[in-house]
Design an enzyme around this catalytic site. Structure first.
Site, PDB file in Angstrom:
ATOM      1  CB  SER A 144      -0.893   0.165   1.163  1.00 15.92           C
ATOM      2  OG  SER A 144      -1.565   1.209   1.464  1.00 15.92           O
ATOM      3  CE1 TYR A 157      -3.929  -1.737   5.673  1.00 15.43           C
ATOM      4  CE2 TYR A 157      -3.168   0.590   4.965  1.00 15.43           C
ATOM      5  CZ  TYR A 157      -3.642  -0.887   4.676  1.00 15.43           C
ATOM      6  OH  TYR A 157      -3.600  -1.329   3.383  1.00 15.43           O
TER       7      TYR A 157
END
Length: 251
Positions: A144, A157
């Site tokens: 990501s 995250y």
């Protein structure tokens, strides 16, 4: 074995209910893939995903797999590879967590880290060794852009994805010349169940767009894929912003 254009005939999805993974599996089945293994926690959603892919003509198997149980990974994944060669492993499991909640509840933060990083390290190493043993195959890892630089809004995250990204890059270097191809995929904000209710970020994308980029990356044997491609330039600039300036951005 893959065809001349790099499209796999057999696919193992780790995270069998992931919307990105299923969009990718659908695209590859339409192109050439004929056997798909969906690995995930047993659930109606996993069975529904299998039914959907079978309707496209694929032979689909479901496998009970838990990212949080690394002790089981070698046995579970070993059984899949013992059945037949696997042309591509798509490592697609992960959780977003709730940043505000997880800051107050460290155990919840650890679960994000264990799922996104520790579980992926275990499954990635087991898969890589199996691919190396058979002498061919691709390991595609969903990272990501959140891992590119810590943001106040999602640093728990993001840190887990940063670790995963570095791990996958290093694994790719370790496997260079073995016949095993490792590809890191860095999507931006993806409109999906996981991000439902969140404010959409610029350059948002879809699971289908990520799937398209993955197919193109396989054909090109890319090592890193950004989705959308413009994020490569954007994140190059973001990485080099002075910290004092970066803190002022609405991120």
């Amino acid at each position: 074995m893959k065809d001349a254009f790099g499209i796999p005939q057999s696919l193992l999805v780790l995270g069998g209910t992931s919307e990105i993974a299923l969009a990718t599996a659908r695209r590859l089945v339409v192109r050439r893939a004929r056997t798909v293994w969906l690995a995930g926690r047993p659930s109606p959603a996993l069975e529904s995903a299998a039914t959907q892919l079978r309707s496209l003509g694929a032979e689909v198997h479901t496998v009970a797999f838990d990212a949080l149980d690394p002790e089981s990974h070698e046995t579970v994944l070993g059984k899949v590879f013992a059945e037949d060669d696997i042309d591509m492993v798509l490592l697609a499991f992960g959780i977003l967590g709730d940043q505000a909640h997880d800051e107050r509840e460290p155990v919840a933060a650890v679960r994000v880290a264990q799922t996104n990083y520790t579980g992926a390290v275990s499954a990635g190493l087991v898969s890589a060794r199996a691919l190396q043993t058979q002498g061919h195959g691709s390991l595609v890892v969903l990272s990501s852009v959140a891992g590119e630089r810590a943001r106040r809004a999602d640093f728990i995250y993001g840190s887990s994805k940063a670790g995963l990204d570095v791990f996958a890059q290093g694994l790719g270097d370790a496997l260079h010349g073995t016949g095993v191809h490792v590809m890191v995929v860095r999507p931006g904000f993806v409109r999906s169940r996981m991000t439902a209710g969140l404010e959409e970020a610029p350059l948002a994308t879809t699971p289908e767009a990520v799937a398209t980029a993955i197919e193109l990356g396989l054909r090109r044997r890319s090592e890193t894929v950004w989705v959308p491609g413009a994020l490569r330039v954007v994140m190059a600039a973001v990485r080099h912003l002075p910290r004092a300036v970066f803190r002022l951005l609405p991120l």
